[in-house]
Design an enzyme around this catalytic site. Structure first.
Site, PDB file in Angstrom:
ATOM      1  N   GLU A 261      47.607  42.089  35.262  1.00 18.49           N
ATOM      2  CA  GLU A 261      46.637  42.850  34.629  1.00 18.49           C
ATOM      3  C   GLU A 261      45.301  42.765  35.471  1.00 18.49           C
ATOM      4  OE1 GLU A 261      43.327  42.941  31.218  1.00 18.49           O
ATOM      5  OE2 GLU A 261      44.920  41.306  31.097  1.00 18.49           O
ATOM      6  N   GLY A 262      44.942  43.892  36.079  1.00 17.29           N
ATOM      7  CA  GLY A 262      43.831  44.001  36.833  1.00 17.29           C
ATOM      8  C   GLY A 262      42.318  43.898  35.828  1.00 17.29           C
TER       9      GLY A 262
ATOM     10  N   ASP B 239      41.107  37.182  27.159  1.00 15.44           N
ATOM     11  CA  ASP B 239      42.407  37.864  27.909  1.00 15.44           C
ATOM     12  C   ASP B 239      43.338  36.838  28.357  1.00 15.44           C
ATOM     13  OD1 ASP B 239      41.082  40.232  27.104  1.00 15.44           O
ATOM     14  OD2 ASP B 239      40.212  40.650  29.261  1.00 15.44           O
TER      15      ASP B 239
ATOM     16  N   GLY C 196      38.964  45.878  34.682  1.00 18.17           N
ATOM     17  CA  GLY C 196      38.473  47.054  34.575  1.00 18.17           C
ATOM     18  C   GLY C 196      39.444  48.121  35.088  1.00 18.17           C
TER      19      GLY C 196
ATOM     20  N   LYS D 184      46.298  37.565  35.714  1.00 20.27           N
ATOM     21  CA  LYS D 184      44.934  38.152  35.652  1.00 20.27           C
ATOM     22  C   LYS D 184      43.911  37.765  36.852  1.00 20.27           C
ATOM     23  CE  LYS D 184      41.355  39.978  32.713  1.00 20.27           C
ATOM     24  NZ  LYS D 184      41.359  41.311  32.606  1.00 20.27           N
TER      25      LYS D 184
END
Length: 232
Positions: free
Chosen positions: A113-114, A54, A116, A37
């Site tokens: 994972e990006g 996260d 937003g 991320k």
């Protein structure tokens, strides 16, 4: 590079949970998988009870150090480009892409994972999450809410992704209720028809342990999404 890039139609749509489910499910099937991320923000906020931050959640599922999952971590709950400005940190897109590729090469499979949605800026000069996804060249999984407003948000995300040449493999509606309303069922069917995309549902996870997350993802067609039907 083998893997998937997980994005969302907005913030707080369950993207991190879906990414963690993908990592935990692959790990449970014996796949050596890494998580990435690029930026985590909002660490000053009170976390959801029982849910790690996260990058900590992804790290736990992948058996990695949290700092190796997310190279940049900021306290304020703001866009990454502003978080970097407030901290006096210059976010270097090339370094982020290289970190992701390194993890993918070391692990063999990468779940990125990006932050937003796709058009969230990572830098003040307009380098977007979408630009990072394009650089990494991974197929895309879009996470969306099942409720009101999701048709517009999801179709816009699909249009943005495809306009940049990204390969969208699926939309995941999450958390999908046990007893969906007629509107939620219609939203699912409409996104699939108008978006020309596979739509799957992911219910609310029972917990944030690896076994619970892997159980939630047991029915997901990961081999097809990864483009390797021979994979576990």
């Amino acid at each position: 590079m083998r893997g998937l890039f997980v994005t969302g139609t907005d913030t707080e749509v369950g993207k991190s949970v879906v990414a963690a489910v993908l990592v935990a499910t692959l790990a449970a099937r014996g796949v050596r998988v890494g998580a990435f991320k690029p930026v985590v923000t909002g660490l000053d906020e009170e976390p959801e009870p029982g849910k790690p931050a996260d990058h900590e959640l992804l790290a736990r599922c992948a058996g990695m150090a949290p700092a190796d999952v997310a190279p940049l971590r900021f306290g304020p709950a703001v866009s990454p480009h502003l978080a970097g400005e407030l901290a006096g940190v210059a976010i270097e897109p090339g370094a982020l892409a290289e970190a992701a590729r390194r993890t993918g090469a070391e692990r063999g499979t990468l779940i990125a994972e990006g932050v937003g949605g796709l058009l969230v800026p990572l830098t003040s000069d307009g380098y977007l999450v979408r630009d990072l996804a394009v650089e990494l060249g991974l197929p895309l999984v879009v996470v969306a809410r099942p409720g009101l407003g999701t048709i517009n948000h999801t179709l816009l995300t699909l249009e943005s992704a495809r306009g940049a040449g990204l390969d969208v493999r699926a939309v995941v509606l999450s958390p999908w209720p046990q007893d969906p309303t007629p509107m939620e069922a219609s939203n699912r069917a409409t996104i699939e028809a108008l978006g020309g995309v596979e739509v799957v549902e992911l219910g609310r996870v029972a917990g944030f342990g690896g076994a619970e997350l892997a159980a939630a993802g047991s029915a997901l067609p990961l081999a097809r999404w990864l483009g390797d039907d021979a994979s576990p």
